[in-house]
Design a protein around this motif. Sequence first.
Motif, mmCIF file in Angstrom:
data_model
loop_
_atom_site.group_PDB
_atom_site.id
_atom_site.type_symbol
_atom_site.label_atom_id
_atom_site.label_comp_id
_atom_site.label_asym_id
_atom_site.label_seq_id
_atom_site.Cartn_x
_atom_site.Cartn_y
_atom_site.Cartn_z
ATOM 1 N N ALA A 20 0.825 -1.193 0.000
ATOM 2 C CA ALA A 20 0.000 0.000 0.000
ATOM 3 C C ALA A 20 0.865 1.251 0.000
ATOM 4 N N ARG A 21 0.384 2.275 -0.644
ATOM 5 C CA ARG A 21 1.108 3.528 -0.815
ATOM 6 C C ARG A 21 1.479 4.122 0.543
ATOM 7 N N ALA A 22 2.768 4.345 0.752
ATOM 8 C CA ALA A 22 3.244 4.909 2.016
ATOM 9 C C ALA A 22 2.991 6.409 2.044
ATOM 10 N N PRO A 23 2.837 6.992 3.235
ATOM 11 C CA PRO A 23 2.657 8.449 3.321
ATOM 12 C C PRO A 23 3.842 9.175 2.702
ATOM 13 N N ARG A 24 3.569 10.265 2.004
ATOM 14 C CA ARG A 24 4.618 11.048 1.364
ATOM 15 C C ARG A 24 4.969 12.249 2.244
ATOM 16 N N PRO A 25 6.274 12.568 2.360
ATOM 17 C CA PRO A 25 6.657 13.740 3.152
ATOM 18 C C PRO A 25 6.115 15.015 2.520
ATOM 19 N N ALA A 26 6.049 16.066 3.326
ATOM 20 C CA ALA A 26 5.599 17.354 2.816
ATOM 21 C C ALA A 26 6.595 17.883 1.787
ATOM 22 N N VAL A 27 6.097 18.672 0.869
ATOM 23 C CA VAL A 27 6.959 19.284 -0.139
ATOM 24 C C VAL A 27 7.779 20.393 0.522
ATOM 25 N N PRO A 28 9.105 20.335 0.453
ATOM 26 C CA PRO A 28 9.932 21.354 1.105
ATOM 27 C C PRO A 28 9.814 22.697 0.399
ATOM 28 N N ARG A 29 10.137 23.744 1.135
ATOM 29 C CA ARG A 29 10.080 25.090 0.535
ATOM 30 C C ARG A 29 11.044 25.200 -0.639
ATOM 31 N N TYR A 137 17.213 7.114 -6.532
ATOM 32 C CA TYR A 137 15.972 6.380 -6.722
ATOM 33 C C TYR A 137 14.799 6.940 -5.911
ATOM 34 N N ARG A 138 14.960 8.120 -5.331
ATOM 35 C CA ARG A 138 13.883 8.696 -4.529
ATOM 36 C C ARG A 138 13.526 10.089 -5.018
ATOM 37 N N VAL A 139 12.225 10.388 -4.933
ATOM 38 C CA VAL A 139 11.748 11.688 -5.383
ATOM 39 C C VAL A 139 12.348 12.800 -4.537
ATOM 40 N N GLN A 140 12.486 12.567 -3.244
ATOM 41 C CA GLN A 140 13.175 13.501 -2.368
ATOM 42 C C GLN A 140 13.823 12.709 -1.236
ATOM 43 N N PRO A 141 14.842 13.273 -0.602
ATOM 44 C CA PRO A 141 15.570 12.514 0.420
ATOM 45 C C PRO A 141 14.679 12.149 1.598
ATOM 46 N N GLY A 142 14.942 10.974 2.153
ATOM 47 C CA GLY A 142 14.216 10.546 3.337
ATOM 48 C C GLY A 142 12.928 9.816 3.056
ATOM 49 N N GLU A 143 12.526 9.715 1.803
ATOM 50 C CA GLU A 143 11.296 8.999 1.487
ATOM 51 C C GLU A 143 11.495 7.499 1.630
ATOM 52 N N HIS A 162 -1.171 18.154 -6.180
ATOM 53 C CA HIS A 162 -0.633 19.083 -7.171
ATOM 54 C C HIS A 162 0.815 19.490 -6.871
ATOM 55 N N GLU A 163 1.134 19.851 -5.635
ATOM 56 C CA GLU A 163 2.481 20.321 -5.340
ATOM 57 C C GLU A 163 3.508 19.201 -5.481
ATOM 58 N N ARG A 164 3.139 17.988 -5.067
ATOM 59 C CA ARG A 164 4.080 16.883 -5.198
ATOM 60 C C ARG A 164 4.319 16.532 -6.665
ATOM 61 N N GLN A 165 3.345 16.789 -7.523
ATOM 62 C CA GLN A 165 3.542 16.502 -8.932
ATOM 63 C C GLN A 165 4.764 17.231 -9.484
ATOM 64 N N PHE A 166 5.017 18.433 -8.989
ATOM 65 C CA PHE A 166 6.214 19.154 -9.429
ATOM 66 C C PHE A 166 7.473 18.378 -9.076
ATOM 67 N N LEU A 167 7.553 17.871 -7.846
ATOM 68 C CA LEU A 167 8.717 17.099 -7.430
ATOM 69 C C LEU A 167 8.893 15.855 -8.294
ATOM 70 N N VAL A 168 7.791 15.160 -8.557
ATOM 71 C CA VAL A 168 7.873 13.903 -9.309
ATOM 72 C C VAL A 168 8.279 14.167 -10.753
ATOM 73 N N HIS A 169 7.680 15.159 -11.382
ATOM 74 C CA HIS A 169 8.038 15.456 -12.765
ATOM 75 C C HIS A 169 9.486 15.924 -12.872
ATOM 76 N N SER A 216 6.116 23.976 -16.200
ATOM 77 C CA SER A 216 4.819 24.656 -16.263
ATOM 78 C C SER A 216 4.135 24.763 -14.901
ATOM 79 N N HIS A 217 4.712 24.161 -13.874
ATOM 80 C CA HIS A 217 4.095 24.149 -12.546
ATOM 81 C C HIS A 217 4.363 25.471 -11.817
ATOM 82 N N ARG A 218 3.432 25.864 -10.977
ATOM 83 C CA ARG A 218 3.580 27.102 -10.206
ATOM 84 C C ARG A 218 4.844 27.108 -9.372
ATOM 85 N N LEU A 219 5.210 25.974 -8.770
ATOM 86 C CA LEU A 219 6.401 25.943 -7.921
ATOM 87 C C LEU A 219 7.669 26.216 -8.725
ATOM 88 N N ALA A 220 7.700 25.791 -9.982
ATOM 89 C CA ALA A 220 8.856 26.097 -10.823
ATOM 90 C C ALA A 220 8.995 27.601 -11.009
#
Length: 255
Positions: A20-29, A137-143, A162-169, A216-220
């Motif tokens: 099952a999908r594990a909880p994802r950490p918050a998107v860092p600033r 192999y990780r979208v962000q450290p500590g995952e 939506h915000e995590r999509q920026f990290l993944v892409h 194209s993401h706002r965070l970018a």
Amino acid sequence: MSDKIVSIHAGASRPEPQAARAPRPAVPRVPDFAHADATWLSPRDIAFLLDASGHDVADDALITEGVSPAIEALIEQDAIYRKVAGDSGGWLDISPQLYFHVVLRRRLPRPKTYLQRRVIRYLANLLSLFVRTDRLYRVQPGEQESFEYLIDLIAEAAESEHERQFLVHAHLGNYALFLAGVGRGWIEHRLRYGRSALGVDYYRDMGRNAYHQAASHRLARDLDLAPVLDYLAEGFDGYARALQQLQRGTQPRVG
């Protein structure tokens, strides 16, 4: 930089279904990969540049964090490149970011614009992160969850907020570029001997599309990374070839 070669296990087919999908950490600033400026250049890096080029390391006007035009000029000097990437090996008291910055400057056309310099800094920082397989192999450290297959990263983006999509892409683009460059020999070997139907063009197309989506993401835009990511998408092939060349020659240890 470690002299251990990073293993690469990406491929066409997906592994067995995961738990099952594990909880994802918050998107860092500011994500760790999102550094396209020169704030990472430390006083010890600048001291090394001054010493290797025959300047006084006690010059307080230059030993500051960041990159002045004078330091930019030092990075491009032949003496610096020979010291950083020469055949003598040994230990260098510099950061991995500086090592990759100097070497990339010789693997790519000389930057003519501020954006091109930012792209090189982005890649130097990225490579300093990806020398660790747990980060590669990780979208962000500590995952908890790791991703070795591009197709699984696409699924992860589709299931993410939506915000995590920026990290993944962004990670998908970074990972595809790394594979198309550093892992090009492995990709071509598998294709040549019928172990995979995927060539470098697959990684190029996946990477370019992911970079454009991230740009194209706002965070970018908030992080001022949109121009860098779009530039990487458009110049993907050239940057992949530059990364491929990084494997050639003796690599000194840095730290």
